[in-house]
Design a protein around this motif. Structure first.
Motif, PDB file in Angstrom:
ATOM      1  N   LEU A 104       0.809  -1.224   0.000  1.00  0.00           N
ATOM      2  CA  LEU A 104       0.000   0.000   0.000  1.00  0.00           C
ATOM      3  C   LEU A 104       0.844   1.276   0.000  1.00  0.00           C
ATOM      4  N   ALA A 105       2.147   1.137   0.055  1.00  0.00           N
ATOM      5  CA  ALA A 105       3.024   2.308   0.206  1.00  0.00           C
ATOM      6  C   ALA A 105       2.820   3.337  -0.906  1.00  0.00           C
ATOM      7  N   ASP A 106       2.588   2.884  -2.129  1.00  0.00           N
ATOM      8  CA  ASP A 106       2.421   3.817  -3.257  1.00  0.00           C
ATOM      9  C   ASP A 106       1.083   4.545  -3.235  1.00  0.00           C
ATOM     10  N   GLN A 107       0.164   4.124  -2.390  1.00  0.00           N
ATOM     11  CA  GLN A 107      -1.177   4.703  -2.365  1.00  0.00           C
ATOM     12  C   GLN A 107      -1.292   5.885  -1.396  1.00  0.00           C
ATOM     13  N   TYR A 108      -0.256   6.137  -0.629  1.00  0.00           N
ATOM     14  CA  TYR A 108      -0.327   7.194   0.377  1.00  0.00           C
ATOM     15  C   TYR A 108       0.869   8.128   0.219  1.00  0.00           C
ATOM     16  N   ARG A 109       0.618   9.409   0.365  1.00  0.00           N
ATOM     17  CA  ARG A 109       1.689  10.395   0.201  1.00  0.00           C
ATOM     18  C   ARG A 109       2.674  10.371   1.360  1.00  0.00           C
ATOM     19  N   ASN A 110       2.149  10.196   2.542  1.00  0.00           N
ATOM     20  CA  ASN A 110       3.001  10.211   3.728  1.00  0.00           C
ATOM     21  C   ASN A 110       3.172   8.793   4.278  1.00  0.00           C
ATOM     22  N   THR A 111       2.917   8.645   5.533  1.00  0.00           N
ATOM     23  CA  THR A 111       3.092   7.333   6.165  1.00  0.00           C
ATOM     24  C   THR A 111       1.903   6.421   5.873  1.00  0.00           C
ATOM     25  N   VAL A 112       2.190   5.170   5.594  1.00  0.00           N
ATOM     26  CA  VAL A 112       1.131   4.192   5.371  1.00  0.00           C
ATOM     27  C   VAL A 112       0.409   3.930   6.695  1.00  0.00           C
ATOM     28  N   PRO A 113      -0.936   3.927   6.691  1.00  0.00           N
ATOM     29  CA  PRO A 113      -1.668   3.643   7.938  1.00  0.00           C
ATOM     30  C   PRO A 113      -1.291   2.279   8.502  1.00  0.00           C
ATOM     31  N   ARG A 114      -1.500   2.156   9.768  1.00  0.00           N
ATOM     32  CA  ARG A 114      -1.186   0.889  10.434  1.00  0.00           C
ATOM     33  C   ARG A 114      -2.097  -0.219   9.907  1.00  0.00           C
ATOM     34  N   VAL A 115      -1.501  -1.377   9.677  1.00  0.00           N
ATOM     35  CA  VAL A 115      -2.237  -2.541   9.190  1.00  0.00           C
ATOM     36  C   VAL A 115      -2.215  -3.616  10.272  1.00  0.00           C
ATOM     37  N   THR A 116      -3.374  -4.164  10.576  1.00  0.00           N
ATOM     38  CA  THR A 116      -3.447  -5.278  11.525  1.00  0.00           C
ATOM     39  C   THR A 116      -4.102  -6.481  10.851  1.00  0.00           C
ATOM     40  N   VAL A 117      -3.545  -7.648  11.110  1.00  0.00           N
ATOM     41  CA  VAL A 117      -4.075  -8.908  10.580  1.00  0.00           C
ATOM     42  C   VAL A 117      -4.292  -9.846  11.758  1.00  0.00           C
ATOM     43  N   SER A 118      -5.468 -10.430  11.833  1.00  0.00           N
ATOM     44  CA  SER A 118      -5.776 -11.390  12.898  1.00  0.00           C
ATOM     45  C   SER A 118      -6.497 -12.590  12.300  1.00  0.00           C
ATOM     46  N   VAL A 119      -6.315 -13.738  12.937  1.00  0.00           N
ATOM     47  CA  VAL A 119      -7.001 -14.957  12.505  1.00  0.00           C
ATOM     48  C   VAL A 119      -8.357 -14.987  13.191  1.00  0.00           C
ATOM     49  N   LYS A 120      -9.402 -14.840  12.396  1.00  0.00           N
ATOM     50  CA  LYS A 120     -10.749 -14.791  12.964  1.00  0.00           C
ATOM     51  C   LYS A 120     -11.298 -16.188  13.231  1.00  0.00           C
ATOM     52  N   ASN A 121     -10.975 -17.124  12.366  1.00  0.00           N
ATOM     53  CA  ASN A 121     -11.470 -18.492  12.525  1.00  0.00           C
ATOM     54  C   ASN A 121     -10.400 -19.458  12.015  1.00  0.00           C
TER      55      ASN A 121
END
Length: 212
Positions: A104-121
């Motif tokens: 996602l780095a190319d989609q944002y001018r400044n810092t990329v928002p924080r990304v969280t990944v969790s196992v739901k099931n």
């Protein structure tokens, strides 16, 4: 000796016999208090690695349009908007966070928002038990188990099961690895150190346990 003097002497001796031990008991120091037993430390939890069939939740902070719940495909991949196909097989959730943030780095001018990944099931973590057990089949426990626990989940061995020749069949790419396990002494409660190590072999997703 006069009778009165004899009685007084006997009473004096008896009083001394009684008071002597009592005085010694009172003067004795208190018994030492045993130190509290050390609290056993629990083993660290094993990080969960993603399997085909798992449902994972991906959240990009500040951009709800990119929040997704995805099911991992049989080939171990998922597809995420603006990033494309991601190989998730045997990855930690934190591994995917880094991959998505980089994508996602190319989609944002400044810092990329924080990304969280969790196992739901964690429904992709599964194994099978076949042979002489009371309830053979495929199981999705939702947590890691060892071979002894797997047989217990399958209802335990039948009367004529040969627990000295249990086998684990494990896929290794296009090959099948066969792991011999001896569980007879473990089931009887008197395992050797070597047998105990075999009894706690941890299963991987897709393993098949066969009890002859």
């Amino acid at each position: 000796m006069r009778k009165g003097g004899m009685v007084k002497g006997i009473v004096s001796v008896m009083a001394g016999a009684l008071l002597g031990p009592a005085s010694a008991f009172a003067a004795a120091p208190p018994a030492p208090v045993a130190a509290p037993a050390a609290v056993a430390t629990t083993a660290p939890l094993k990080p969960y690695r993603i399997n085909p069939g798992d449902e994972i939740e991906i959240y990009v902070w500040g951009d709800e349009r990119l929040q997704r719940v995805l099911k991992v495909l049989p080939d171990g991949s998922v597809s995420f908007p603006l990033v494309g196909r991601i190989d998730a097989l045997n990855k930690l959730p934190t591994d995917l966070e880094g991959v998505i943030a980089a994508g996602l780095a190319d989609q944002y001018r400044n810092t990329v928002p924080r990304v969280t990944v969790s196992v739901k099931n964690p429904s992709g973590l599964s194994f099978s038990v076949a042979g002489k057990v009371r309830a053979p089949g495929a199981f999705t426990p939702g947590h890691y188990v060892n071979v002894l626990e797997a047989i217990s989940v399958a209802g335990g061995p039948t009367e004529f099961a040969d627990l000295s020749r249990v086998k684990i069949y494990r896929k290794q790419g296009s090959q099948i690895q066969v792991i011999d396990v001896r569980l007879d002494t473990a089931m009887k409660g008197s395992p050797s150190a070597a047998d105990l190590r075999g009894a706690i072999v941890e299963l991987q997703s897709g393993d098949t346990v066969v009890v002859p």
